[in-house]
Design an enzyme around this catalytic site. Structure first.
Site, short mmCIF file in Angstrom:
data_model
loop_
_atom_site.label_atom_id
_atom_site.label_comp_id
_atom_site.label_asym_id
_atom_site.label_seq_id
_atom_site.Cartn_x
_atom_site.Cartn_y
_atom_site.Cartn_z
N HIS A 52 0.80 -1.21 0.00
CA HIS A 52 0.00 0.00 0.00
C HIS A 52 0.84 1.27 0.00
O HIS A 52 0.35 2.32 -0.42
CB HIS A 52 -0.95 0.01 1.20
CG HIS A 52 -2.15 -0.85 1.01
ND1 HIS A 52 -2.14 -2.20 1.25
CD2 HIS A 52 -3.41 -0.56 0.57
CE1 HIS A 52 -3.35 -2.70 0.99
NE2 HIS A 52 -4.12 -1.73 0.56
N GLY A 53 2.05 1.21 0.46
CA GLY A 53 2.85 2.43 0.44
C GLY A 53 4.14 2.29 1.20
O GLY A 53 4.32 1.40 2.03
#
Length: 477
Positions: free
Chosen positions: A326-327
């Site tokens: 996700h990041g």
């Protein structure tokens, strides 16, 4: 070009008309138009990264053919790992290099060693995590001989770059999407109508629910040190509805848009906030990503075939990798770790697959137990979302600490619109509407569908005028 923008409202009808009235002679014409539209759609973000998308497409297209034509296992492995390595390499450089460099420097500084990392400060290409996973799944399936390599470059290019799913999924499989793009599509009015309704409902989720909740959630998270317990709880709850309305709204628009062109995409959400435990929640939230990690990471690691230790290990790997996907921030990794902890008791007690059947709700003792389990699961998910939303782990911990220690439940004034009881009524109405329609394929259907359409349009016009067309949260991934 955002799905909730005027540009897209002009772009989509033009492509639709050309697709069905000009390029409808055969599937090659249809696919060529959709590729051109997809590349234009992507170039609207940043035309320079269009070359990266085309290169990634070429790499996996050639690799798939080379793997299939390989005369030895060694040759097949070479092309397989070349494709995987370059794909993950691009993803690592653009998305994770600065994170690792900065984290390593901070680690050295902790020991008194001065470190000044060289940061690339690259702009993250929109959708790179999604189209990279499209290509990886295809190459893996060809290498494992689950599918045959695709020799038609136009068909394969459309599979990778199809604009409804290009920037935020769902993460498609070649086994599902390629057969659909390899045949000519004929116009189906019922499917087009169904797609239009789904687009409308997706816009309601995004513009009416997500953007309205975002105004309150952002105000609370950006100034959480001054917020009392009630405001912090409500801020976290509103973020939970913001991210659900935002991402599932995008998925609805993507699926609905694709139906207009006669192509079905994978379902990505299945009413996750009505789940009775965390295991069920992850079977219903971002389904295409969860199933991707299950098929291409969890099962190859041994899945559930080994002992409990192996199952626990594989579960934590899946959740940590999912968080990192996700990041490039430790907050996402902690978010994944927390969900793994939630999952652990179910796994150890062999209850991780105990809620596979649909909810059969009745107003009795069992029904109250179901409501309690749904409420508890939502609370756990919302607590974990705080780490997902916070800028740092410290911010998330302080947010939670203040939420449980301030114990002031008085109302606070925030200088924003739509944070008052009206928003709470709006969210409750949304929850009831979702609950009523959780067994239906589309949330807008039936004899009086025109009334529901009118209400949705009225809500979009009434509340959409306050929206500044915020980008979708998952575009950053």
């Amino acid at each position: 070009m955002f799905f909730n923008s005027l540009d897209f409202a002009i772009f989509l009808p033009i492509v639709f008309i050309l697709y069905w009235f000009v390029f409808n002679k055969n599937k090659s014409w249809q696919n060529a138009l959709l590729i051109f539209a997809s590349y234009y759609f992507y170039a609207c973000w940043d035309w320079r990264f269009l070359f990266l998308l085309i290169f990634s497409t070429l790499l996996d297209y050639v690799s798939g053919i080379k793997i299939e034509k390989s005369k030895s296992e060694g040759e097949a492995k070479f092309w397989f790992w070349l494709s995987v390595g370059i794909n993950l390499g691009f993803l690592g450089v653009f998305k994770y290099y600065d994170f690792f460099a900065q984290s390593f420097a901070e680690f050295l500084n902790g020991f008194g060693l001065k470190a000044h990392p060289y940061l690339l400060k690259l702009v993250l290409p929109v959708g790179i995590s999604f189209y990279t996973f499209h290509g990886l799944s295809y190459v893996i399936d060809v290498y494992k001989k689950r599918i045959q390599a695709e020799y038609n470059f136009v068909d394969y290019s459309l599979f990778v770059s199809y604009f409804p799913l290009l920037v935020a999924g769902p993460i498609e499989r070649a086994t599902h999407l390629l057969p659909q793009v390899k045949v000519k599509r004929t116009f189906n009015f019922e499917k087009a109508k169904e797609g239009t309704y789904q687009i409308l409902w997706g816009l309601v989720k995004k513009v009416v629910i997500a953007d309205s909740c975002a105004m309150y959630a952002n105000a609370v998270f950006n100034d959480y040190e001054q917020m009392n317990t009630l405001s912090l709880i409500v801020g976290a709850v509103y973020f939970a509805f913001q991210i659900y309305g935002d991402f599932s709204g995008y998925s609805d628009i993507a699926l609905g848009t694709s139906k207009l062109f006669g192509i079905d995409l994978l379902k990505n959400f299945d009413y996750p906030y009505f789940s009775r435990d965390i295991a069920e929640f992850w079977r219903r939230w971002h389904i295409s990503l969860s199933s991707w990690f299950r098929d291409y990471l969890y099962i190859p690691l041994g899945g559930s075939k080994g002992g409990k230790w192996m199952q626990v290990r594989n579960t934590f790997i899946i959740f940590l990798v999912s968080g990192f996907w996700h990041g490039a921030n430790w907050t996402f990794i902690v978010w994944g770790f927390i969900n793994a902890l939630y999952f652990l008791p179910l796994l150890l007690l062999n209850k991780n697959r105990s809620n596979l059947e649909p909810i059969d709700f009745k107003w009795n003792w069992k029904g109250l137990q179901i409501l309690f389990n749904v409420f508890t699961t939502f609370c756990l998910a919302t607590l974990a979302w705080i780490f997902f939303r916070a800028n740092t782990i410290t911010d998330a911990l302080n947010y939670i600490k203040r939420m449980f220690t301030n114990l002031d439940f008085g109302s606070q004034y925030l200088s924003i619109e739509r944070y008052t009881p009206e928003l709470l009524v709006l969210v409750i109405a949304f929850v009831l509407f979702e609950w009523k329609n959780k067994y239906k394929i589309e949330p807008i259907s039936g004899k009086y569908e025109w009334i529901k359409v009118f209400i949705c349009m009225l809500a979009l016009f009434a509340l959409g005028v306050y929206s500044d067309y915020k980008e979708f949260i998952y575009f950053q991934f």
